[in-house]
Design an enzyme around this catalytic site. Structure first.
Site, PDB file in Angstrom:
ATOM      1  N   PHE A  46       0.879  -1.188   0.000  1.00  0.00           N
ATOM      2  CA  PHE A  46       0.000   0.000   0.000  1.00  0.00           C
ATOM      3  C   PHE A  46       0.915   1.236   0.000  1.00  0.00           C
ATOM      4  O   PHE A  46       0.806   2.112   0.861  1.00  0.00           O
ATOM      5  CB  PHE A  46      -0.931   0.038   1.218  1.00  0.00           C
ATOM      6  N   ASP A  68       1.234  -1.463  -4.917  1.00  0.00           N
ATOM      7  CA  ASP A  68      -0.022  -0.716  -4.811  1.00  0.00           C
ATOM      8  C   ASP A  68      -0.933  -1.209  -5.929  1.00  0.00           C
ATOM      9  O   ASP A  68      -0.478  -1.695  -6.954  1.00  0.00           O
ATOM     10  CB  ASP A  68       0.228   0.794  -4.954  1.00  0.00           C
ATOM     11  N   SER A  69      -2.239  -1.078  -5.729  1.00  0.00           N
ATOM     12  CA  SER A  69      -3.180  -1.492  -6.784  1.00  0.00           C
ATOM     13  C   SER A  69      -3.395  -0.352  -7.779  1.00  0.00           C
ATOM     14  O   SER A  69      -3.986  -0.562  -8.835  1.00  0.00           O
ATOM     15  CB  SER A  69      -4.516  -1.911  -6.165  1.00  0.00           C
ATOM     16  N   ALA A  89      -2.969  -6.170  -2.800  1.00  0.00           N
ATOM     17  CA  ALA A  89      -2.114  -6.549  -1.671  1.00  0.00           C
ATOM     18  C   ALA A  89      -2.514  -7.903  -1.095  1.00  0.00           C
ATOM     19  O   ALA A  89      -1.660  -8.691  -0.712  1.00  0.00           O
ATOM     20  CB  ALA A  89      -2.188  -5.477  -0.594  1.00  0.00           C
ATOM     21  N   ASP A 147       0.347  -0.358   5.108  1.00  0.00           N
ATOM     22  CA  ASP A 147      -0.349   0.907   5.393  1.00  0.00           C
ATOM     23  C   ASP A 147      -1.600   1.016   4.518  1.00  0.00           C
ATOM     24  O   ASP A 147      -1.671   1.854   3.621  1.00  0.00           O
ATOM     25  CB  ASP A 147       0.603   2.080   5.128  1.00  0.00           C
ATOM     26  N   CYS A 159      -5.805   3.280   9.663  1.00  0.00           N
ATOM     27  CA  CYS A 159      -6.336   4.645   9.769  1.00  0.00           C
ATOM     28  C   CYS A 159      -7.856   4.611   9.904  1.00  0.00           C
ATOM     29  O   CYS A 159      -8.527   5.610   9.679  1.00  0.00           O
ATOM     30  CB  CYS A 159      -5.898   5.493   8.587  1.00  0.00           C
TER      31      CYS A 159
HETATM   32  N1  SAH Z   1       1.776   4.306   2.606  1.00  0.00           N
HETATM   33  C1  SAH Z   1       1.356   5.512   1.930  1.00  0.00           C
HETATM   34  C2  SAH Z   1      -0.127   5.768   2.006  1.00  0.00           C
HETATM   35  C3  SAH Z   1      -0.994   4.597   1.607  1.00  0.00           C
HETATM   36  S1  SAH Z   1      -2.626   5.031   1.194  1.00  0.00           S
HETATM   37  C4  SAH Z   1       2.138   6.688   2.525  1.00  0.00           C
HETATM   38  O1  SAH Z   1       2.640   6.585   3.626  1.00  0.00           O
HETATM   39  O2  SAH Z   1       2.229   7.714   1.858  1.00  0.00           O
HETATM   40  C5  SAH Z   1      -3.296   3.510   0.736  1.00  0.00           C
HETATM   41  C6  SAH Z   1      -2.866   3.004  -0.640  1.00  0.00           C
HETATM   42  O3  SAH Z   1      -3.399   1.687  -0.778  1.00  0.00           O
HETATM   43  C7  SAH Z   1      -3.409   3.786  -1.834  1.00  0.00           C
HETATM   44  O4  SAH Z   1      -2.330   4.203  -2.644  1.00  0.00           O
HETATM   45  C8  SAH Z   1      -4.276   2.792  -2.604  1.00  0.00           C
HETATM   46  O5  SAH Z   1      -4.136   2.885  -4.014  1.00  0.00           O
HETATM   47  C9  SAH Z   1      -3.735   1.464  -2.130  1.00  0.00           C
HETATM   48  N2  SAH Z   1      -4.666   0.328  -2.143  1.00  0.00           N
HETATM   49  C10 SAH Z   1      -5.963   0.326  -1.795  1.00  0.00           C
HETATM   50  N3  SAH Z   1      -6.460  -0.933  -1.853  1.00  0.00           N
HETATM   51  C11 SAH Z   1      -5.429  -1.735  -2.240  1.00  0.00           C
HETATM   52  C12 SAH Z   1      -5.302  -3.148  -2.447  1.00  0.00           C
HETATM   53  N4  SAH Z   1      -6.323  -3.971  -2.280  1.00  0.00           N
HETATM   54  N5  SAH Z   1      -4.099  -3.620  -2.826  1.00  0.00           N
HETATM   55  C13 SAH Z   1      -3.040  -2.799  -2.994  1.00  0.00           C
HETATM   56  N6  SAH Z   1      -3.119  -1.460  -2.806  1.00  0.00           N
HETATM   57  C14 SAH Z   1      -4.291  -0.940  -2.420  1.00  0.00           C
END
Ligand code: SAH
Length: 391
Positions: free
Chosen positions: A224, A247-248, A275, A295, A335
């Site tokens: 993520f 990331d997705s 993820a 995250d 969060c």
């Molecule tokens: N770690 C980052 C913030 C993450 S925000 C930082 O510290 O700046 C959450 C992220 O998860 C987003 O970019 C979103 O695109 C991604 N996301 C959401 N669902 C997902 C999934 N199922 N698999 C992978 N990524 C995902």
């Protein structure tokens, strides 16, 4: 403006909550009301005792948001004072970077107002009719306090819909480019001011990015990743062999890739995947890592989703714990406001038990200090970040 004529009377239950230090009064606790969306009203209990002054919006489920404990006047000067106070607080925080939150809504006594500074620009999110009505005063105060080259109002938020406010993004002062380059500790980050998530970046994680970057070693997996907040710091650490960003979102990874280039990092790879699938496949394949960061976005967006969210947190953490080598670190975040720290801790405990892993608690962390949490307003604190180490 005969402001003193505008008032609201709230139930004993609502009054108890307000006296307990919480600023919100829900529709169901309002007994009598007057005024229009965006007005400030004097709030009284059913016996006629004054509880304070609140922002009022008849279109919102949260009808009243208390901003003072007396019947004082709310005007442009009040907004200027509050914004100046919030900015002054940031000056005491010795923030290592030029992107941080100037105003954290209720956390700074300014319901619905978020102001984030990105180098020379400020991005606003305004989720209450009252703050929206004083936009000019807010911008003037920001001009005085931080003299930005431009201020952008991000109108594309759900809160504005709930308050019946317009939804477009617009520049409210100076000029605002599509992108800014900011510094967070030793890392430079490109931020999409007009289209990025939240106001462009996850400023609430700044302190955690720095800490985790320092602890990281060996093979590192940043799951993520968004624009790379955690992994970029890790990749600069000489103890880190490689960082894989997952990331997705293709757009998020594209930004992460450009950010890696901006920082001259070569030990990095980027994987677009869900993820859940990736963690399952990698752990089934017996992959091993020294550092894993999880995250995710909020899995519980409401109270109803808490159970399901708990299972999702357990699942991803279980996989990560299995893949960690002894001595390796897991930085795992939630969060979801509705999932309490205790519930998150329980999900992590179950994950460790299922993984057969002994996990040390290195530190329980929260959001960066420029996102102040108020003791009596739990909603001002939502971020939980556990730093765990496999024994
Ligand atoms: N770690 C980052 C913030 C993450 S925000 C930082 O510290 O700046 C959450 C992220 O998860 C987003 O970019 C979103 O695109 C991604 N996301 C959401 N669902 C997902 C999934 N199922 N698999 C992978 N990524 C995902």
């Amino acid at each position: 403006m005969a402001q003193d004529k505008r008032y609201a009377v709230i139930s004993a239950k609502g009054a108890k909550r307000v006296r307990g230090g919480h600023p919100w009064v829900y529709r169901s606790d309002v007994v009598e009301e007057s005024g229009e969306a965006g007005d400030s009203v004097v709030v009284r209990d059913v016996r006629g005792a004054t509880l304070g002054t609140a922002f009022y919006n008849p279109k919102s489920e949260i009808r009243l948001r208390l901003v003072s404990r007396d019947s004082g006047w709310i005007d442009a000067e009040w907004f200027r004072r509050k914004v100046a106070g919030a900015v002054a607080h940031r000056r005491t925080l010795s923030i290592d970077g030029d992107a941080y939150r100037l105003v954290h809504a209720e956390g700074d006594g300014l319901p619905g107002l978020i102001a984030d500074k990105y180098d020379r620009y400020v991005v606003l999110q305004i989720g209450t009719a009252a703050a929206d009505g004083y936009l000019e005063a807010i911008v003037e105060a920001l001009d005085e306090e931080v003299a930005p080259a431009g201020v952008l109002l991000r109108g594309d938020t759900a809160a504005r819909g709930r308050e019946g406010l317009s939804r477009e993004n617009r520049v409210v002062s100076g000029e605002v480019p599509q992108e800014a380059v900011v510094r967070e500790g030793g890392v430079k980050l490109r931020v999409d001011l007009w289209g990025g998530q939240k106001t462009g970046s996850f400023l609430d994680q700044r302190e955690n990015h720095l800490l985790v970057g320092g602890l990281a070693h060996g093979r590192t997996l940043d799951v993520f990743s968004y624009a790379g907040g955690f992994g970029l710091h890790a990749a600069r650490n000489p103890s880190v062999e490689s960082v894989e960003f997952v990331d997705s979102s293709g757009a998020a990874l594209e930004t992460a890739k450009r950010n890696a280039g901006l920082n001259g990092l070569r030990n990095v790879t980027f994987t677009r995947a869900s993820a859940f699938d990736l963690l399952r496949e990698r752990s089934d394949a017996g992959d091993r890592y020294e550092t894993i960061i999880l995250d995710p976005p909020a899995f519980a967006k409401s109270r109803r989703e808490v159970k399901k969210a708990g299972r999702a947190y357990r699942e991803i953490n279980l996989r990560a714990m299995k893949m960690l080598r002894p001595g390796g670190y897991l930085a795992t975040c939630s969060c979801s406001f509705h999932l309490s720290r205790e519930m998150f801790e329980a999900a992590l405990g179950e994950a460790a038990a299922d993984a057969g892993s002994t996990m040390r608690v290195v530190e329980w962390r929260s959001q960066a200090a420029d996102h102040p949490r108020l003791l009596t307003v739990p909603e001002t604190g939502y971020l939980k970040c556990a730093i765990l180490q496999k024994a």
